[in-house]
Design an enzyme around this catalytic site. Structure first.
Site, mmCIF file in Angstrom:
data_model
loop_
_atom_site.group_PDB
_atom_site.id
_atom_site.type_symbol
_atom_site.label_atom_id
_atom_site.label_comp_id
_atom_site.label_asym_id
_atom_site.label_seq_id
_atom_site.Cartn_x
_atom_site.Cartn_y
_atom_site.Cartn_z
ATOM 1 C CB ALA A 6 -0.934 -0.020 1.203
ATOM 2 C CB THR A 40 0.833 6.700 0.697
ATOM 3 O OG1 THR A 40 2.247 6.677 0.516
ATOM 4 C CG2 THR A 40 0.392 5.490 1.500
ATOM 5 C CG HIS A 94 -3.381 -9.386 -1.037
ATOM 6 N ND1 HIS A 94 -2.753 -8.575 -0.113
ATOM 7 C CD2 HIS A 94 -2.974 -10.649 -0.740
ATOM 8 C CE1 HIS A 94 -1.995 -9.317 0.692
ATOM 9 N NE2 HIS A 94 -2.118 -10.573 0.323
ATOM 10 C CB CYS A 103 -21.281 -14.562 -8.431
ATOM 11 S SG CYS A 103 -22.228 -15.840 -7.566
ATOM 12 C CB SER A 116 3.892 -3.041 7.149
ATOM 13 O OG SER A 116 2.833 -3.929 6.856
ATOM 14 C CG ASN A 170 7.954 0.266 4.390
ATOM 15 O OD1 ASN A 170 7.089 0.393 3.534
ATOM 16 N ND2 ASN A 170 7.670 0.185 5.677
#
Ligand code: NAD
Length: 242
Positions: free
Chosen positions: A14, A18, A111, A119, A186, A210
């Protein structure tokens, strides 16, 4: 290291998005400091929980819908185009690596993808706009128009099985990599975070970029605690100079 690489894997979380205005979940003030994640079993168990999950998803989706790729996405796309990076494995559901121009066969979304819904019974694709309309009109979570099954965003929730083929492809790409670069994650979400561990056990140089320390920093050849945009922009400037 990047210039020498011919089959590097870039693994993103993620944090790479940002700078595009999409908040991550774990930073202070992030989504999960306000909302506890909804487990897959809870989503299946109750229509009220499904409605709540959809309301949260639609909130996030609005931000994602407005976002454009940032300097980090563009740098990674250029590294793919120049032949240094062979594959991007992402935990993100925002689709921004593809919007930045990376071919779909070079992106593995472990993910899932938040740009559509499916469905859970018959697999039929449903559009997010349709889901929003159903909720607005009925005040209920949607059911499949073909079979009446439960409709869920095409993303992987906590407690939901990982996509087997995508994970197998991600492991294969990791084992073939000559460099593994983790950007904006993370590294707390497993099995995804098992990929940098696999790279390290395979003696592939691991680079972690990071903003904050991660639990896997000790495995990395190089750790950079900084925002990804300025670092990757500097890397690209160096590559353009040759
Ligand atoms: P995370 O929220 O656990 O961690 C993000 C990390 O990025 C944090 O450690 C933070 O310090 C770092 N970070 C934030 N901004 C950064 C920047 N500009 N440069 C460098 N680092 C920065 O995210 P995660 O590990 O990816 O896991 C959360 C899960 O939530 C994932 O499964 C993902 O699918 C999902 N998620 C996706 C999106 C998206 O699609 N954009 C957004 C939020 C959450």
């Amino acid at each position: 290291m990047v210039q020498r690489a011919r089959s590097a894997v870039v693994f993103t979380g993620a944090g790479i998005s940002t700078e595009c205005g999409i908040p991550d979940f774990r930073s202070p003030g992030g989504f999960w400091t306000k909302y506890k994640p909804i487990e897959y079993s809870a989503f299946l168990a109750s229509p009220e929980t499904r409605l709540e999950a959809w309301r949260r998803f639609l909130m996030i989706r609005e931000t994602i819908g407005r976002a454009e790729p940032g300097p980090s996405h563009r740098a990674v796309a250029e590294l793919v185009a120049r032949g240094h990076v062979s594959c991007v494995i992402t935990q993100n559901i925002d689709g921004l690596h593809a919007v930045a121009g990376i071919a779909p066969d070079r992106i593995i979304e472990i993910h899932g993808n938040g740009t559509y819904a499916k469905c859970l019974s018959c697999g039929l694709r449903h559009e997010i706009d349709w889901v929003r309309d159903v909720i607005d009109e009925t005040g209920r979570a949607p059911a499949c128009t073909a079979c009446g099954g439960i409709v869920k965003s095409a993303t992987i929730s906590f407690g939901q099985a990982m996509p087997e083929q995508d994970m197998a492809d991600a492991r294969a790409a990791t084992l073939n990599a000559d460099l593994f670069i983790s950007i904006g994650s993370s590294l707390q979400v497993f099995p995804a975070a098992g990929l940098p561990v696999l790279a390290s056990h395979n003696r592939t140089p691991l680079v972690i970029l990071n903003r904050e320390p991660t639990g896997l920093d000790g495995l990395a050849r190089i750790v950079i605690h900084a925002d990804s945009g300025p670092v990757l922009t500097a890397v690209m400037a160096r590559i353009w100079r040759g």
